[in-house]
Design an enzyme around this catalytic site. Structure first.
Site, mmCIF file in Angstrom:
data_model
loop_
_atom_site.group_PDB
_atom_site.id
_atom_site.type_symbol
_atom_site.label_atom_id
_atom_site.label_comp_id
_atom_site.label_asym_id
_atom_site.label_seq_id
_atom_site.Cartn_x
_atom_site.Cartn_y
_atom_site.Cartn_z
ATOM 1 N NE ARG A 121 -4.132 -1.806 1.764
ATOM 2 C CZ ARG A 121 -4.342 -2.993 2.577
ATOM 3 N NH1 ARG A 121 -3.462 -2.846 3.478
ATOM 4 N NH2 ARG A 121 -5.187 -3.760 2.425
ATOM 5 C CE LYS A 143 -0.198 13.885 -15.326
ATOM 6 N NZ LYS A 143 -0.425 14.530 -16.601
ATOM 7 C CD GLU A 185 7.580 16.322 -22.940
ATOM 8 O OE1 GLU A 185 6.809 17.460 -22.438
ATOM 9 O OE2 GLU A 185 6.939 15.198 -23.443
ATOM 10 C CE LYS A 227 5.532 17.511 -14.554
ATOM 11 N NZ LYS A 227 5.472 16.079 -15.325
ATOM 12 C CD GLU A 237 -3.559 16.729 -16.702
ATOM 13 O OE1 GLU A 237 -2.275 16.261 -16.476
ATOM 14 O OE2 GLU A 237 -3.925 16.579 -17.759
ATOM 15 N NE ARG A 241 0.804 17.047 -13.709
ATOM 16 C CZ ARG A 241 1.412 16.299 -12.959
ATOM 17 N NH1 ARG A 241 1.069 16.288 -11.402
ATOM 18 N NH2 ARG A 241 2.401 15.490 -13.227
ATOM 19 C CG ASN A 245 -1.232 17.645 -21.049
ATOM 20 O OD1 ASN A 245 -0.237 16.811 -21.114
ATOM 21 N ND2 ASN A 245 -2.118 17.391 -20.315
ATOM 22 C CG HIS A 248 1.798 16.272 -24.451
ATOM 23 N ND1 HIS A 248 2.510 17.355 -24.844
ATOM 24 C CD2 HIS A 248 2.485 15.369 -23.807
ATOM 25 C CE1 HIS A 248 3.593 17.202 -23.967
ATOM 26 N NE2 HIS A 248 3.797 15.795 -23.700
ATOM 27 C CG HIS A 252 -1.250 11.827 -26.826
ATOM 28 N ND1 HIS A 252 -2.112 12.560 -25.743
ATOM 29 C CD2 HIS A 252 -0.138 11.534 -26.356
ATOM 30 C CE1 HIS A 252 -0.904 12.708 -24.525
ATOM 31 N NE2 HIS A 252 0.023 12.222 -24.971
ATOM 32 C CG HIS A 266 6.152 11.424 -25.824
ATOM 33 N ND1 HIS A 266 4.767 11.529 -25.916
ATOM 34 C CD2 HIS A 266 6.415 12.389 -25.010
ATOM 35 C CE1 HIS A 266 4.348 12.152 -25.310
ATOM 36 N NE2 HIS A 266 5.126 12.884 -24.339
HETATM 37 N N1 GLY Z 1 3.869 14.977 -18.339
HETATM 38 C C1 GLY Z 1 2.676 15.925 -18.081
HETATM 39 C C2 GLY Z 1 2.591 15.951 -16.634
HETATM 40 O O1 GLY Z 1 3.339 15.348 -15.829
HETATM 41 O O2 GLY Z 1 1.577 16.551 -16.041
#
Ligand code: GLY
Length: 368
Positions: A121, A143, A185, A227, A237, A241, A245, A248, A252, A266
């Site tokens: 956990r 993430k 990026e 960031k 997000e 946040r 993107n 993106h 995608h 990517h």
């Molecule tokens: N890669 C985008 C984020 O971490 O929100």
């Protein structure tokens, strides 16, 4: 050494950025280790290039280690490898208070972060990113996750690391194409929120391309600062946040169209997608006509892809690409929300963008 703080109450952590950090690793573990033991998960590439230096440093400090090396590549972000990683931790009796290190690029970071989130956990983990993309993006912000047959990153958790150690020296061994894809990026941060940083990147294109260590430290640290500020404001997000993107949604769709293959990496898709987002912004009268041309030129100076036309092989037409864009997470109630810009460094979330304008922009790009 540069230090960037990610202040998230009891989930706060530091990002340490400098050259040769692997050789000083034990110093940074002070206060984090409950016993002189570390579990390390890496991949076969990073194992060959950097693992022995890390293990020697830890051994000299009297820290015992267990190492799992997974197959390098995106295919390891899978249920199978997740299960193998968790089973390995259990087999090796990794305790609730132990630390696991994700030593590698974005695949290792996302997979190990998710394994740490569900192991007993939740056990603590350290990100030690070794690719440019991971240092400026995926290792920061919590993430974590894996891909499934339904798509990329569809299963995962927001789970923050306890520390990020970005050793800039590891960027020296990256293949040119992987390094430049990570740069997509970096440029994104200037494009979305910092005009001055973008100008600095333009001025330092050659230094960055030559992997000058000081230029790289500044580029990585500033990207992480940006960031961090966004993640602090909107960890899960719910709003801003999403600015991260930029480019993106186009990316995608292109990744799906090219089967997530070597035809387009990517970060290359992020560069192409950012140019398209500025093309669309210019078409809508939000930004000047010169901005997309300027951004294309910068990516060209960096030796990078900057247009759909740079992708090898045939691609679906604009109708199909827009259809793929509608699979994006930012589609709400059947309406496409996109990150557009009112100038370089001034991105915003645009709601309900007209798909016909997007088709025009894609067709223009295909025609050049
Ligand atoms: N890669 C985008 C984020 O971490 O929100």
């Amino acid at each position: 050494m540069k230090k960037v703080e990610v202040s998230l109450e009891n989930r706060s952590y530091d990002i340490l950025i400098d050259e040769n950090l692997i050789l000083k690793f034990p110093v940074y573990l002070e206060g984090l280790l409950n016993r002189k033991f570390l579990a390390i998960v890496t991949d076969t590439n990073v194992e060959n290039l950097h693992l022995s230096r890390l293990l020697t440093t830890l051994k000299n400090a009297g820290i015992e280690t267990k190492v799992l090396s997974i197959k390098a590549g995106e295919s390891s972000k899978s249920w199978e490898t997740l299960q193998a990683t968790v089973d390995w931790m259990l087999d090796n009796k990794i305790e609730r208070n132990d630390l696991v290190v994700a030593f590698g690029g974005g695949v290792v970071g996302d997979l190990v972060g998710f394994a740490a989130a569900i192991m007993r956990r939740g056990i603590q983990f350290i990100q030690c990113p070794t690719s440019l993309l991971a240092q400026v993006d995926s290792s920061v912000g919590g993430k974590t996750g894996i891909n499934t047959s339904h798509g990329k990153n569809l299963v995962g958790a927001f789970y923050q690391p306890s520390l990020v150690i970005s050793d800039i020296s590891t960027l020296k061994t990256l293949e040119e194409r992987d390094f430049l894809a990570g740069y997509g990026e970096v440029a994104k941060y200037g494009l979305l929120g910092d005009y001055e940083f973008y100008c600095w990147l333009e001025e330092n294109a050659e230094n960055i391309r030559n992997r000058d260590i000081h230029a790289l430290i500044k580029a990585v640290a500033h990207s992480c600062e940006m960031k961090s500020a966004i993640v602090i404001a909107d960890e899960k997000e719910q709003g801003e946040r999403a600015l991260l993107n930029l480019g993106h949604t186009f990316c995608h769709a292109l990744e799906a169209a090219t089967g997530y293959s070597e035809r387009m990496l990517h970060g290359e898709g992020v560069a192409i997608g950012s140019v398209l987002a500025f093309d669309l912004s210019a078409k809508m009268g939000l930004t000047s006509q010169e901005d997309p041309t300027r951004i294309k030129k910068h990516f060209e100076d960096m030796g990078m892809m900057n247009s759909i036309n740079n992708i090898s092989g045939t691609l679906p037409n604009a109708d199909k690409l827009v259809e793929l864009m509608f699979q994006d997470k930012k589609v709400v109630d059947g309406k496409l929300n996109l990150i557009l810009a009112k100038g370089i460094g001034k991105a915003f979330i645009a709601r309900d963008v007209d798909p016909n304008l997007i088709k025009d922009v894609i067709n223009n790009s295909l025609a050049i």
